[in-house]
Enzyme design. Sequence first.
Site, mmCIF file in Angstrom:
data_model
loop_
_atom_site.group_PDB
_atom_site.id
_atom_site.type_symbol
_atom_site.label_atom_id
_atom_site.label_comp_id
_atom_site.label_asym_id
_atom_site.label_seq_id
_atom_site.Cartn_x
_atom_site.Cartn_y
_atom_site.Cartn_z
ATOM 1 N N HIS A 205 0.879 -1.184 0.000
ATOM 2 C CA HIS A 205 0.000 0.000 0.000
ATOM 3 C C HIS A 205 0.910 1.227 0.000
ATOM 4 C CE1 HIS A 205 -3.581 2.156 2.028
ATOM 5 N NE2 HIS A 205 -2.581 2.983 2.291
ATOM 6 N N CYS A 238 -4.087 10.149 5.655
ATOM 7 C CA CYS A 238 -4.542 9.707 6.979
ATOM 8 C C CYS A 238 -4.679 10.916 7.883
ATOM 9 C CB CYS A 238 -3.544 8.720 7.578
ATOM 10 S SG CYS A 238 -3.946 8.286 9.283
ATOM 11 N N ASN A 247 -2.952 8.158 -2.106
ATOM 12 C CA ASN A 247 -2.381 6.875 -2.526
ATOM 13 C C ASN A 247 -1.978 6.967 -3.993
ATOM 14 O OD1 ASN A 247 -4.567 6.119 -0.378
ATOM 15 N ND2 ASN A 247 -3.212 4.357 -0.497
HETATM 16 N N1 COA Z 1 -17.076 1.801 15.979
HETATM 17 C C1 COA Z 1 -17.850 2.836 16.362
HETATM 18 N N2 COA Z 1 -17.681 3.504 17.513
HETATM 19 C C2 COA Z 1 -16.698 3.081 18.331
HETATM 20 C C3 COA Z 1 -15.863 2.014 17.999
HETATM 21 C C4 COA Z 1 -16.077 1.357 16.772
HETATM 22 N N3 COA Z 1 -15.314 0.350 16.343
HETATM 23 N N4 COA Z 1 -14.980 1.825 18.994
HETATM 24 C C5 COA Z 1 -15.257 2.765 19.932
HETATM 25 N N5 COA Z 1 -16.287 3.519 19.543
HETATM 26 C C6 COA Z 1 -16.886 4.676 20.218
HETATM 27 C C7 COA Z 1 -17.135 4.447 21.716
HETATM 28 O O1 COA Z 1 -18.395 3.892 21.919
HETATM 29 C C8 COA Z 1 -17.055 5.854 22.261
HETATM 30 O O2 COA Z 1 -18.245 6.558 21.963
HETATM 31 P P1 COA Z 1 -18.865 7.628 22.999
HETATM 32 O O3 COA Z 1 -17.795 8.670 23.166
HETATM 33 O O4 COA Z 1 -20.073 8.117 22.291
HETATM 34 O O5 COA Z 1 -19.121 6.866 24.251
HETATM 35 C C9 COA Z 1 -15.960 6.480 21.406
HETATM 36 O O6 COA Z 1 -15.934 5.726 20.208
HETATM 37 C C10 COA Z 1 -14.601 6.395 22.079
HETATM 38 O O7 COA Z 1 -14.392 5.086 22.542
HETATM 39 P P2 COA Z 1 -13.149 4.623 23.394
HETATM 40 O O8 COA Z 1 -13.265 3.169 23.656
HETATM 41 O O9 COA Z 1 -12.969 5.545 24.596
HETATM 42 O O10 COA Z 1 -11.986 4.807 22.407
HETATM 43 P P3 COA Z 1 -10.893 5.936 22.222
HETATM 44 O O11 COA Z 1 -11.436 7.311 22.370
HETATM 45 O O12 COA Z 1 -9.724 5.526 23.010
HETATM 46 O O13 COA Z 1 -10.598 5.727 20.641
HETATM 47 C C11 COA Z 1 -10.689 4.184 18.776
HETATM 48 C C12 COA Z 1 -10.148 4.474 20.161
HETATM 49 C C13 COA Z 1 -9.879 3.021 18.249
HETATM 50 C C14 COA Z 1 -12.168 3.820 18.882
HETATM 51 C C15 COA Z 1 -10.560 5.451 17.863
HETATM 52 O O14 COA Z 1 -9.286 6.006 18.050
HETATM 53 C C16 COA Z 1 -10.754 5.124 16.405
HETATM 54 O O15 COA Z 1 -11.857 4.790 15.978
HETATM 55 N N6 COA Z 1 -9.696 5.239 15.593
HETATM 56 C C17 COA Z 1 -9.749 4.942 14.167
HETATM 57 C C18 COA Z 1 -8.653 5.662 13.497
HETATM 58 C C19 COA Z 1 -8.677 5.495 12.001
HETATM 59 O O16 COA Z 1 -9.619 5.031 11.381
HETATM 60 N N7 COA Z 1 -7.586 5.948 11.405
HETATM 61 C C20 COA Z 1 -7.413 5.928 10.018
HETATM 62 C C21 COA Z 1 -6.940 4.624 9.514
HETATM 63 S S1 COA Z 1 -5.209 4.546 9.195
HETATM 64 ZN ZN ZN Z 2 -3.010 4.732 3.382
#
Ligand code: COA
Ligand code: ZN
Length: 301
Positions: A205, A238, A247
């Site tokens: 990727h 990102c 990309n």
């Molecule tokens: N899908 C939907 N919602 C989710 C979830 C999921 N897989 N996992 C957690 N949540 C929600 C929780 O319910 C919470 O919601 P609320 O604030 O309404 O209660 C909120 O997200 C935060 O949850 P928490 O467990 O405290 O996680 P966090 O704040 O530590 O964040 C992640 C962790 C992983 C959920 C978050 O950082 C994330 O989704 N990251 C994705 C990053 C991404 O896609 N990057 C690009 C790709 S390279």
């Molecule tokens: Zn990428």
Amino acid sequence: MSNKHVTINDVGPRDGLQNQVKHLTVEQRLQLINALVNAKVPAIEVGALVSPKAVPAMAGTDGIISQLPSANCDFSALIPNRRGYDNGHTLGIPMMSLVLAASNTMNEKNIRMNTAAILDVSREVLQQAKQDKQAVQAYVATAWGCPFEGDVAADAVLQLCEELLTAGAARCVIADTIGAANPEAVFSVMTKLVSAFGADKLSCHFHDTRAMGLANVYAALQTGIRHFDSSIAGLGGCPFAPGASGNVATEDVVMMLSQMGYETGIEMPALLAAADLAIALTGTAKGGKAKYWLEQQYARS
Ligand code: COA
Ligand code: ZN
């Protein structure tokens, strides 16, 4: 599959759209996915089952999954944790992609877990996936450089792949999240990985931040890799990796492969129509570098 067959996974609807200032609606995102299906793209990452607070542009991915066309296409969605997995499994997505980075700071910024914690989560998800007979692959991000830590050691990438493949990941996608790789570095890392795990277990990727995307695809191809991510019209970036640009564009990759005698099964005129749609919907995508030339070829035929 012949050694001249390459599988392209278009990540435009996820990697491409997650960082757009303008958030597309579920209907617009489905329009883009349908345009890619129409071009016979064999695999598409359709969205991310992540926190909508973390990545607002990916909200509504569950709605997208439940409205996917029935097509001979490997649809996948990105997941950051067990909740994403459970959601995806219930929705019936054929493939899910765990996302881990080879650098600890990137894991902390992207998914708010350190590498040890996300590895634990990944092992648990992969264990469940085995029971469910659900395919799950794993991204190894920042494999050629991290925006926070700089250089990333090839051994860190190798070790993470070893852990994930042993835990049952269908494949590891080695990702140059910020476009820091060059063809020699790609050749060096991918040669090591292919000899350790086999090309079938790996994909690449590349981001085109420093205009080396296509050259990096070529270098990986020389190591035996036959599975690549790319993004329609070069969309991408990102939100948690400063400096990450789009990309490598799917239309450029398909053109290069076809001119070298590789086949992808993708139909170029329909792919160019999908690129035009990506440009029209986002207003930011530029289209592949060969767009002008490709348009001339197909206008003539
Ligand atoms: N899908 C939907 N919602 C989710 C979830 C999921 N897989 N996992 C957690 N949540 C929600 C929780 O319910 C919470 O919601 P609320 O604030 O309404 O209660 C909120 O997200 C935060 O949850 P928490 O467990 O405290 O996680 P966090 O704040 O530590 O964040 C992640 C962790 C992983 C959920 C978050 O950082 C994330 O989704 N990251 C994705 C990053 C991404 O896609 N990057 C690009 C790709 S390279
Ligand atoms: Zn990428």
